[in-house]
Design a protein around this motif. Structure first.
Motif, PDB file in Angstrom:
ATOM      1  N   ASN A  48     -26.759  14.199  36.499  1.00 38.45           N
ATOM      2  CA  ASN A  48     -27.751  14.042  37.576  1.00 38.45           C
ATOM      3  C   ASN A  48     -27.087  13.718  38.915  1.00 38.45           C
ATOM      4  N   LEU A  50     -25.044  11.579  40.007  1.00 35.54           N
ATOM      5  CA  LEU A  50     -24.740  10.238  40.519  1.00 35.54           C
ATOM      6  C   LEU A  50     -23.248  10.139  40.750  1.00 35.54           C
ATOM      7  N   VAL A  71     -31.789  15.120  45.004  1.00 38.09           N
ATOM      8  CA  VAL A  71     -33.023  14.358  44.796  1.00 38.09           C
ATOM      9  C   VAL A  71     -34.003  15.134  43.914  1.00 38.09           C
ATOM     10  N   ARG A  74     -32.760  15.215  40.263  1.00 40.97           N
ATOM     11  CA  ARG A  74     -32.934  13.935  39.560  1.00 40.97           C
ATOM     12  C   ARG A  74     -34.374  13.722  39.141  1.00 40.97           C
ATOM     13  N   ARG A  75     -35.321  14.207  39.940  1.00 46.90           N
ATOM     14  CA  ARG A  75     -36.726  14.026  39.576  1.00 46.90           C
ATOM     15  C   ARG A  75     -37.106  14.853  38.367  1.00 46.90           C
ATOM     16  N   ILE A  77     -35.003  15.122  35.752  1.00 46.23           N
ATOM     17  CA  ILE A  77     -34.210  14.623  34.625  1.00 46.23           C
ATOM     18  C   ILE A  77     -34.572  13.162  34.385  1.00 46.23           C
ATOM     19  N   TYR A  79     -33.960   9.354  33.241  1.00 50.50           N
ATOM     20  CA  TYR A  79     -32.726   8.558  33.310  1.00 50.50           C
ATOM     21  C   TYR A  79     -33.015   7.134  32.864  1.00 50.50           C
ATOM     22  N   THR A  98     -43.192   5.784  38.801  1.00 48.94           N
ATOM     23  CA  THR A  98     -42.261   6.076  39.906  1.00 48.94           C
ATOM     24  C   THR A  98     -42.085   7.571  40.179  1.00 48.94           C
ATOM     25  N   VAL A  99     -41.605   8.293  39.172  1.00 42.39           N
ATOM     26  CA  VAL A  99     -41.297   9.712  39.432  1.00 42.39           C
ATOM     27  C   VAL A  99     -42.571  10.547  39.617  1.00 42.39           C
ATOM     28  N   LEU A 102     -43.402  10.217  43.102  1.00 42.96           N
ATOM     29  CA  LEU A 102     -42.489  10.980  43.962  1.00 42.96           C
ATOM     30  C   LEU A 102     -42.881  12.457  43.953  1.00 42.96           C
TER      31      LEU A 102
END
Lengths: 308, 253
Positions: A48, A50, A71, A74-75, A77, A79, A98-99, A102
């Motif tokens: 992802n 990082l 960004v 990552r949304r 995947i 984690y 959270t996601v 987003l």
């Protein structure tokens, strides 16, 4: 499907991950194992982005991961990490959301998803929803962490020693939960652990890393039966390798048509380790076996355990 | 019934209530105390400061503190955010040093330097108070923003929050109690320091104090000091209230 293609990471000129290549089929549970410093977390965190790659490529369903903005990647995947990292100032509900937030899901869809995930994690929806992370036990926090990772229904889930900080009982419980969730959702999971038994219990395929290089990649049965090097053999358990092999096999695969064995039957889904243990405890070399509905299915004998 | 009793008791034992009442009394009804001051300081005439009313003095004082603290907050928080971003980390030591110099510079000296440029009145005082108020806010902003647990930040990045979203949704809310503590300290210091502004002609609660010192009228000094002191205490208690609200998610043990 996720494909690692000669993935390399340099830290100060030293190769922390060195040309690692393997492919995990869609829906498979892949464990990344190895001693500390073997590069397993680094490898995971390159998926992802990082951690930036210094060479090679990672492809998810054929698409290079550098094609999307980080960004957005990552949304898509999930984690989850050992220290959980729940937002302490948000309720459980907001953390899980959270996601989806987003991704601007409508609020009613988010609420339904939160409820669904809390139920999947076997948490009391009404009691937990509005609590803050510090009001939960370590095990509950980790469940919320996993729920949060699953929230936007990603196809791929990255887990970095998610159960590392928990006590052995909670850990065993959550392992069983994760196995159930993997079966129920069919997600592709990459799971970092230094605990080979955890890997053997959960994984469909295992990548063993040593000093940043791939030492061996294969199914648990493969690795146990045919370790590629002394390092792998030692890491898999050395002298107890045989017992671990037994733990991978089920009684049902070694049945003989014999219904005369005395004593309480064991399930055909039990592992051969459990069968061996029962033989030792009962002082016998034969056990009756029953099927799922409890009907006699045959017997298993000591000699059958040794023949693979 | 019992519950109502408990609520009443809680309100009656609330220090904010009593200090608030005392403060309101002294601001609004200082002239009522004239006989007491006349007995204590018979030589002072009139016994209670008779320039601007204490209500007016307090309003000027509060406006000056509010304006300078707002400016200090905007500058301190912005600089703190900048110093904790990837692009700003190199400036962090410089910013902290500048703020420390602002703090160690005596406010009287700032006034003395500002008067030739800005003239007498509220302007030089505003500048001095602003400079003086930045340090605690900047320091606490940096401390608060860097104190978000590494795991929380890692999870936030890993889930796909943008840097701005991490700042607004994670770092700032988590840092809020610490930043607020800095603002609180800064405001309280400035309530006291603003009195010095009266030496360069700013109208504040320091006016009776400075006037009283110059004319050797101790009664005026006491009157001004009581009101400033109570103002500071009430303000501090109000900040404590806000602080408790901000920390509602914090560990209750």
């Amino acid at each position: 499907m996720i494909e690692f293609d000669r993935v390399t990471k340099l830290y100060g000129g030293k190769r922390a991950v060195a040309e690692v290549s393997f492919t995990v089929a869609g829906g498979a549970f892949c464990a990344l194992v190895g001693p500390s410093g073997a590069g397993k977390s680094t490898l995971l965190r390159m998926v992802n982005r990082l951690v930036a790659m210094d060479g090679g490529a990672v492809r998810i369903a054929g698409d290079d991961i550098t094609k999307l903005p980080a960004v957005n990647l990552r949304r898509r995947i999930g984690y989850a990490v050992q220290s959980v990292g729940l937002f302490p100032h948000w309720t459980v509900e907001d953390n899980i959301a959270t996601v989806p937030r987003l991704l601007q899901w409508p609020e009613d869809r988010i609420a339904a998803r939160v409820r669904e995930l809390l139920e999947l994690m076997r948490l009391d929806v009404e009691a937990t929803r509005r609590q803050y992370p510090h009001q939960l036990s370590g095990g509950q926090q980790q469940r919320i962490g996993v729920a949060r990772a699953l929230a936007a229904d990603p196809d791929l889930l990255l887990m970095d020693e998610p159960f590392g900080a928990l006590d052995p009982i909670t850990r065993r419980e959550l392992r069983a939960e994760l196995a159930r969730i993997h079966k129920a959702t069919g997600k592709t999971i990459l799971f970092v652990t230094h605990d080979i038994d955890e890997a053997l219990e959960l994984a469909d395929v295992i990548a063993i890393l040593r000093d940043g290089a791939l030492a061996q990649f294969g199914t648990p049965a493969d690795l146990l039966a045919r370790p590629a090097s002394d390092f792998v053999r030692e890491f898999m358990g050395g002298a107890t390798l045989g017992l671990k092999l037994l733990a991978q096999r089920r009684v049902g695969e070694h049945l003989r048509a014999d219904t005369s064995a005395p004593g309480a039957p064991i399930s055909r889904d039990a592992t051969l380790t459990e069968a061996l243990s029962q033989m030792v405890l009962r002082g016998t070399d034969r056990l009756p076996v029953s099927d799922a509905s409890g009907k006699p299915a045959g017997a298993v004998a000591l000699a059958d355990l040794i023949r693979s | 019934m019992k519950r109502e009793g408990a609520v009443t008791a809680r309100i009656l034992t609330d220090p904010l209530l009593w200090f608030g009442l005392a403060f309101a009394f002294f601001v609004a009804f200082m002239p009522v105390l004239a006989p007491i001051f006349a007995r204590a300081f018979p030589s002072i005439e009139p016994p209670v400061y008779a320039g601007d009313s204490f209500v007016a003095l307090w309003l000027f004082h509060a406006a000056l503190v509010a304006a300078s603290s707002l400016a200090a907050t905007i500058i301190g928080v912005s600089a703190g955010i900048f110093a904790t971003r990837a692009a700003g980390t190199e400036f962090r030591p410089t910013l902290e040093a500048l703020a420390t110099i602002g703090q160690t510079f005596p406010p009287v000296a700032v006034l003395a330097l500002a008067v030739p440029a800005l003239g007498y009145g509220a302007a030089p005082t505003f500048i001095a108070l602003t400079l003086y108020g930045i340090l605690p806010i900047l320091k606490n902003t940096i401390a608060g923003l860097t104190s978000a647990p590494a795991a929380v930040r890692d999870a936030a990045i890993g889930m796909g929050l943008t840097p701005l979203q991490i700042l607004r949704q994670v770092e700032l809310p988590l840092a809020a109690p610490v930043i607020l503590a800095g603002i609180r300290l800064s405001v309280i210091i400035n309530i006291g320091t603003a009195t010095i502004g009266s030496t360069v002609g700013a109208v504040t609660l320091g006016t009776p104090i400075i006037g009283g010192l110059v004319a050797n009228k101790i009664g005026y000094v006491i009157q001004g000091a009581i009101v400033v002191g109570l103002f500071a205490i009430v303000t501090d208690l109000l900040f404590e209230r806000i602080d408790r609200r901000l920390r509602r998610f914090a560990r209750r043990d």
